[in-house]
Design a protein around this motif. Structure first.
Motif: not given
Ligand code: MG
Ligand code: ADP
Ligand code: ASP
Length: 417
Positions: A7, A155, A210
């Motif tokens: 990702k 994610d 985050k």
């Molecule tokens: Mg992010």
């Protein structure tokens, strides 16, 4: 070799040159993944923020369905451009929206949970030796409505796909080298962790770090998927998020994090009788407002003060609801404060190590930072402080508990192994 899922976040896809860089990295990985390579991407740079900003200029509370329709466009741009860049490198690649990739979510806009992934269409492309490029952050309800998974949700798309495709590892490429002891962009002394347990990562993510979306860590834990967080801009080993036995963890505090998007509401002089808290928090729950910390003061003249924190996006609604309840109960008034933030420490090693809370309070007191609220669980301690002091709070707490890599204390610890 099992399927590999990678990702690339918004910072890795910031402009055309970045997208070409991602394409080169994907091309290099393709050689080592003969069973198939699935790449999940986020919207370019700050695209999602810009889309949110435009929507808010037009409507103070945009309709959830239209918001999802708008925000999903960001990732659609990224999948098409990355596929074009891969084609230019002579690779077979196909882009897929969340719906095309079979990502089915619950029927809830802006923060939907994935309920099922039908991987048939992806598998078909993989069987044709195509790299499959999937739009992160989006899905579709069983009745074809586009949904999004909450900010940072790409994610979760990646880790959920890795689980559904039985991938050995899910690689999350971002703009930092891995998971650090705290945000390295705030505290320069932070250092990279070689590995972290699902439990600790989950707490850190929920409490504001985050670097990974909380739901992605939940998915990884549920399916036992190993997550490797690493940089798009170098080939360093990153951080492995994985199951770890408590015995493997030799530190009381693994990480420090903060959430500056908090707000505090207080209802003052509420009559002290059974059912008051149930009425207030029941009314908030009915509107799906999640309340974090709660403090009730000691009784004075047969009344109490109750203070609680909510996400700042929920503040306007929380005040309105609290005011209605306050009137019904005959409370004196409702006050609120947006200048607050929550700073937290997380560590499995805290269990059975007394005195950690006292040390955290001492570090804050040393820096003359006032603690407004406190909450604890087995593996975390959080304090609400003034928002203007949160960075300093992170710094002093981090430097108290987490020594720089290679420092004397850490080497001593290694020598004991
Ligand atoms: Mg992010
Ligand atoms: P992406 O665009 O790749 O999804 P994010 O901005 O969502 O990236 O997440 C990466 C950022 O997370 C880093 O730039 C860093 O500022 C922040 N961050 C917060 N806490 C941590 C931490 N403990 N370790 C690493 N990064 C952190
Ligand atoms: N583009 C979305 C966001 O900015 C999803 C993500 O980046 O993970 O929140």
């Amino acid at each position: 070799m099992p399927i590999l899922v990678q990702k690339f976040g918004g910072s890795s896809m910031a402009d055309v040159a970045c997208i070409q860089n991602v394409a080169r990295r994907v091309a290099a990985s393709k050689k080592d993944s003969p069973q198939g390579l699935v790449v999940v991407v986020s919207a370019m740079g700050k695209t999602t923020d810009k889309l949110v900003g435009m929507a808010r200029e037009i409507a103070s509370q945009p309709h959830g369905r239209e918001m999802d329709m708008l925000l999903a466009t960001g990732e659609q741009v990224s999948i098409a451009l990355l596929c074009m860049a891969l084609h230019e490198l002579g690779l077979k690649a196909v882009s897929m929206t969340g719906a095309q990739a079979g990502i089915i979510t619950e029927n809830r806009h802006n923060k939907a949970k994935i309920i099922n992934i039908d991987t048939e269409a992806i598998q078909k492309h993989l069987a044709e030796d195509c790299i499959v490029v999937v739009a992160g952050f989006q899905g579709v309800t069983p009745d074809q409505q586009i949904t999004t998974l909450g900010r940072g949700g790409s994610d979760t798309t990646a880790v959920a796909l890795a689980g559904a495709l039985d991938a050995a590892v899910c690689e999350i490429y971002t703009d930092v080298d891995g998971v650090y002891t705290t945000d390295p962009n705030v505290v320069p002394e932070a250092h990279k962790l070689a590995e972290i347990s699902y439990e600790e990562m989950l707490e850190l993510a929920h409490l504001g770090a985050k670097v990974l979306h909380p739901r992605s860590v939940e998915c990884a834990k549920k399916y036992g998927t190993m997550v490797h967080v690493r940089s798009s801009f170098n080939t360093n080993e990153g951080t492995y998020v994985k199951p770890m036995k408590d015995l493997e963890i030799h530190r009381p505090v693994t990480g420090v994090t903060a959430d500056a998007k908090q707000a505090k509401v207080a209802i003052r002089h509420v009559p002290d009788r059974p059912g008051v808290a149930a009425q207030l928090f029941g009314a908030l729950a009915e509107k799906a407002i999640s309340v974090d910390m709660i403090i009730q003061s000691v009784q004075e003249n047969l009344t109490n003060d109750i203070a609680f924190t909510v996400h700042e996006d929920d503040l306007t609604q929380a005040i309105a609801i609290t005011q209605q309840v306050a009137e019904k109960l005959g409370a004196r008034d409702v006050v609120y404060d947006q200048d607050v933030a929550k700073v937290s420490i997380v560590g499995v090693g805290m269990i059975g190590t007394p005195g950690i809370a006292a040390e955290m309070f001492e570090a804050l007191s040393h820096a003359r930072i006032n603690i407004q609220m406190i909450s604890t669980s087995e593996i975390k301690i959080s304090c609400v402080v003034a928002r203007s002091e949160v960075k300093q709070a992170m710094q002093v707490i981090h430097n108290h508990f987490v020594l720089p890599e290679g420092s004397a204390a850490e080497n001593e610890e290694l020598a004991l192994l």
